[in-house]
Design a protein around this motif. Structure first.
Motif, PDB file in Angstrom:
ATOM      1  N   VAL A  67       5.815 -21.470   4.335  1.00 53.32           N
ATOM      2  CA  VAL A  67       5.808 -20.901   3.068  1.00 53.32           C
ATOM      3  C   VAL A  67       6.935 -19.718   2.842  1.00 53.32           C
ATOM      4  CG1 VAL A  67       4.476 -19.119   1.843  1.00 53.32           C
ATOM      5  CG2 VAL A  67       3.484 -20.998   2.838  1.00 53.32           C
ATOM      6  N   ALA A  68       7.632 -19.581   1.945  1.00 57.10           N
ATOM      7  CA  ALA A  68       8.658 -18.431   1.777  1.00 57.10           C
ATOM      8  C   ALA A  68       8.036 -17.091   1.698  1.00 57.10           C
ATOM      9  CB  ALA A  68       9.469 -18.494   0.437  1.00 57.10           C
ATOM     10  N   CYS A  69       8.347 -16.206   2.735  1.00 60.91           N
ATOM     11  CA  CYS A  69       7.737 -14.953   2.931  1.00 60.91           C
ATOM     12  C   CYS A  69       8.479 -13.959   3.417  1.00 60.91           C
ATOM     13  CB  CYS A  69       6.383 -15.269   3.424  1.00 60.91           C
ATOM     14  SG  CYS A  69       6.300 -15.830   5.077  1.00 60.91           S
ATOM     15  N   THR A  70       8.247 -12.819   2.943  1.00 54.99           N
ATOM     16  CA  THR A  70       9.053 -11.686   3.607  1.00 54.99           C
ATOM     17  C   THR A  70       7.939 -10.539   4.004  1.00 54.99           C
ATOM     18  OG1 THR A  70      10.980 -11.977   2.251  1.00 54.99           O
ATOM     19  CG2 THR A  70      10.807  -9.891   3.443  1.00 54.99           C
ATOM     20  N   VAL A  71       8.157  -9.897   5.112  1.00 55.56           N
ATOM     21  CA  VAL A  71       7.057  -8.652   5.320  1.00 55.56           C
ATOM     22  C   VAL A  71       8.165  -7.553   5.491  1.00 55.56           C
ATOM     23  CG1 VAL A  71       5.584  -7.682   6.968  1.00 55.56           C
ATOM     24  CG2 VAL A  71       5.621 -10.065   6.729  1.00 55.56           C
ATOM     25  N   ILE A  72       7.826  -6.188   4.689  1.00 53.03           N
ATOM     26  CA  ILE A  72       8.609  -5.285   4.953  1.00 53.03           C
ATOM     27  C   ILE A  72       7.533  -4.028   5.436  1.00 53.03           C
ATOM     28  CG2 ILE A  72       9.880  -3.531   3.471  1.00 53.03           C
ATOM     29  CD1 ILE A  72      10.290  -5.621   1.327  1.00 53.03           C
ATOM     30  N   ALA A  73       7.977  -3.283   6.216  1.00 57.69           N
ATOM     31  CA  ALA A  73       7.194  -2.293   7.111  1.00 57.69           C
ATOM     32  C   ALA A  73       8.054  -1.129   6.871  1.00 57.69           C
ATOM     33  CB  ALA A  73       7.138  -2.541   8.355  1.00 57.69           C
ATOM     34  N   GLN A  74       7.544  -0.169   6.232  1.00 57.45           N
ATOM     35  CA  GLN A  74       7.923   1.232   5.785  1.00 57.45           C
ATOM     36  C   GLN A  74       7.107   2.446   6.086  1.00 57.45           C
ATOM     37  OE1 GLN A  74       8.162   1.153   1.367  1.00 57.45           O
ATOM     38  NE2 GLN A  74       6.416   2.281   1.362  1.00 57.45           N
ATOM     39  N   ASP A  75       7.693   3.580   6.314  1.00 58.12           N
ATOM     40  CA  ASP A  75       6.716   4.774   6.636  1.00 58.12           C
ATOM     41  C   ASP A  75       5.870   4.860   5.401  1.00 58.12           C
ATOM     42  OD1 ASP A  75       8.216   4.976   9.148  1.00 58.12           O
ATOM     43  OD2 ASP A  75       9.382   6.677   8.159  1.00 58.12           O
ATOM     44  N   ASN A  76       4.673   5.540   5.743  1.00 58.04           N
ATOM     45  CA  ASN A  76       3.696   5.730   4.607  1.00 58.04           C
ATOM     46  C   ASN A  76       4.303   6.461   3.410  1.00 58.04           C
ATOM     47  OD1 ASN A  76       1.235   7.766   3.726  1.00 58.04           O
ATOM     48  ND2 ASN A  76       0.775   5.830   3.326  1.00 58.04           N
ATOM     49  N   GLN A  77       4.414   5.863   2.284  1.00 54.62           N
ATOM     50  CA  GLN A  77       5.123   6.613   1.035  1.00 54.62           C
ATOM     51  C   GLN A  77       4.178   6.538  -0.003  1.00 54.62           C
ATOM     52  OE1 GLN A  77       9.517   6.372   0.942  1.00 54.62           O
ATOM     53  NE2 GLN A  77       9.030   4.775   2.650  1.00 54.62           N
ATOM     54  N   GLY A  78       3.112   5.730   0.072  1.00 53.11           N
ATOM     55  CA  GLY A  78       2.365   5.557  -1.071  1.00 53.11           C
ATOM     56  C   GLY A  78       2.653   4.117  -1.991  1.00 53.11           C
ATOM     57  N   ILE A  79       1.402   3.845  -2.883  1.00 54.69           N
ATOM     58  CA  ILE A  79       1.593   2.450  -3.341  1.00 54.69           C
ATOM     59  C   ILE A  79       2.602   2.268  -4.464  1.00 54.69           C
ATOM     60  CG2 ILE A  79      -0.173   3.031  -5.220  1.00 54.69           C
ATOM     61  CD1 ILE A  79      -1.322   0.161  -5.030  1.00 54.69           C
ATOM     62  N   ALA A  80       3.107   3.448  -5.032  1.00 55.31           N
ATOM     63  CA  ALA A  80       4.086   3.405  -6.077  1.00 55.31           C
ATOM     64  C   ALA A  80       5.657   3.055  -5.178  1.00 55.31           C
ATOM     65  CB  ALA A  80       4.285   4.720  -6.872  1.00 55.31           C
TER      66      ALA A  80
END
Length: 367
Positions: A67-80
């Protein structure tokens, strides 16, 4: 994990923002992965989760190398911000948002593909299901009121949207190019109700809409008390979202009928927030009502008399014109500072809070 650079661009990008949803994320992603094929990509944005969300996402996706997939991990900044990150990473022609505690219903991606191949609209408007996992017999489908056809009249597109008042970005599948027509950031960071400010702007950019009478999302209802959600910021953010949408519609030069339907929808949101504000402490509630009154008046294209005249003359798309008229009269009383209105709302909210507390106590005792 990412696709090879030489791979063809996907038709659908499925974007899942996630934050502290370790109990839901596997079921959510499984509902997506079960439907994915070569024309799809999945993008998961972990918004600084402090639980096992990210680990569970990675474990699940590692088991699906096809499956073509990408995971992005970011600091907590909210759903927007998470949604904006997903948009920036997406390569698909169309964008499908799925919230991480919801489920993509079976057959949804296939139904969307078929609709796109047949009509190639700017946006597809979809039904959804209100899902109560602990009271499945109360789960129910929510249908939109668009005619079962491809629409190319922008006034009909917007007027029906404002009459339905279903402000969920995951129930609308837009071309990525439509998102790119809005100034960045598309979803206003740091605010709740980012859908309310964003969806009218997106729809005003669309020359065509296809209504797909297929429920695509199981919209999970949580038993948590709404008193945990209502705050001054919650109330003010909703009022502010209306201003953002109004300014964009004004710049787009929308039809007079669209302005009337926007005002009626704004009236429903305004009176709902006013009523909810009576659950706040007295001084806080008064501040909120004064602030949102000013914002609401600024967000209107017309006035209550104009709304009421249009409703009574049958000039509006409506679920229930009698209900619309009653709402407008309530708005008039709230704006006028009616003593009777205030007393009724204070008593009504106290009764509702008491009933909710009683239900919560019973649920806790039964657990």
């Amino acid at each position: 994990m990412s696709m090879h650079a030489a791979a063809p661009l996907p038709l659908l990008s499925i974007i899942v923002p996630a934050w502290n949803v370790q109990n839901y994320i596997v079921a959510c992603l499984a509902s997506v992965l079960d439907q994915m094929g070569p024309r799809h990509e999945l993008i998961v944005i972990d918004d600084g989760s402090r639980d096992a969300t990210l680990a569970r996402v990675r474990t699940l996706l590692e088991a699906c190398p096809q499956v073509a997939c990408t995971v992005i991990a970011q600091d907590n900044q909210g759903i927007a911000v998470a949604r904006n990150q997903g948009l920036a990473a997406a390569r698909g022609e169309y964008i499908v948002f799925v919230d991480s505690d919801d489920r993509l219903l079976a057959g949804s991606l296939a139904a969307l593909e078929q609709a796109i191949d047949a009509h190639h609209p700017d946006v597809i408007a979809c039904d959804f299901r209100v899902w109560l996992p602990d009271q499945e017999d109360k789960s129910h489908r929510v249908g939109l009121r668009y005619p079962h056809a491809l629409l190319r009249d922008q006034a009909t597109i917007l007027n029906t949207f404002f009459a339905d008042r279903q402000m969920y970005v995951w129930a609308k599948v837009f071309k990525r190019a439509v998102y790119e027509q809005l100034e960045a950031p598309v979803f206003p960071p740091g605010r709740v109700f980012e859908d309310v400010s964003t969806l009218p702007r997106l729809l005003s950019q669309c020359a065509s809409l296809l209504y797909l009478p297929h429920p695509i999302i199981d919209y999970r209802q949580h038993p948590a008390s709404i008193t945990k959600l209502i705050s001054e910021k919650w109330c003010l953010d909703l009022a502010g979202a209306l201003l953002v949408a109004r300014a964009h519609l004004e710049r787009r030069g929308v039809d007079a009928s669209v302005k009337t339907h926007f005002d009626i929808a704004a009236g429903y949101f305004f009176i709902g927030v006013v009523k909810d504000s009576y659950e706040l402490p007295r001084a806080s509630g008064r501040r909120v009502r004064a602030a949102i009154k000013a914002v609401f008046m600024e967000s209107l294209f017309g006035d209550c008399a104009g709304m009421l005249a249009a409703v009574q003359a049958g000039q509006t798309v409506s679920i229930d014109r009698g209900h619309d008229a009653r709402m407008i009269r309530q708005v008039e009383r709230a704006l006028a500072g009616s003593f009777v209105f205030r007393v009724r709302q204070t008593a009504s909210r106290k009764i509702k809070v008491w009933r909710r507390m009683r239900r919560n106590r019973k649920a806790a005792a039964a657990a």
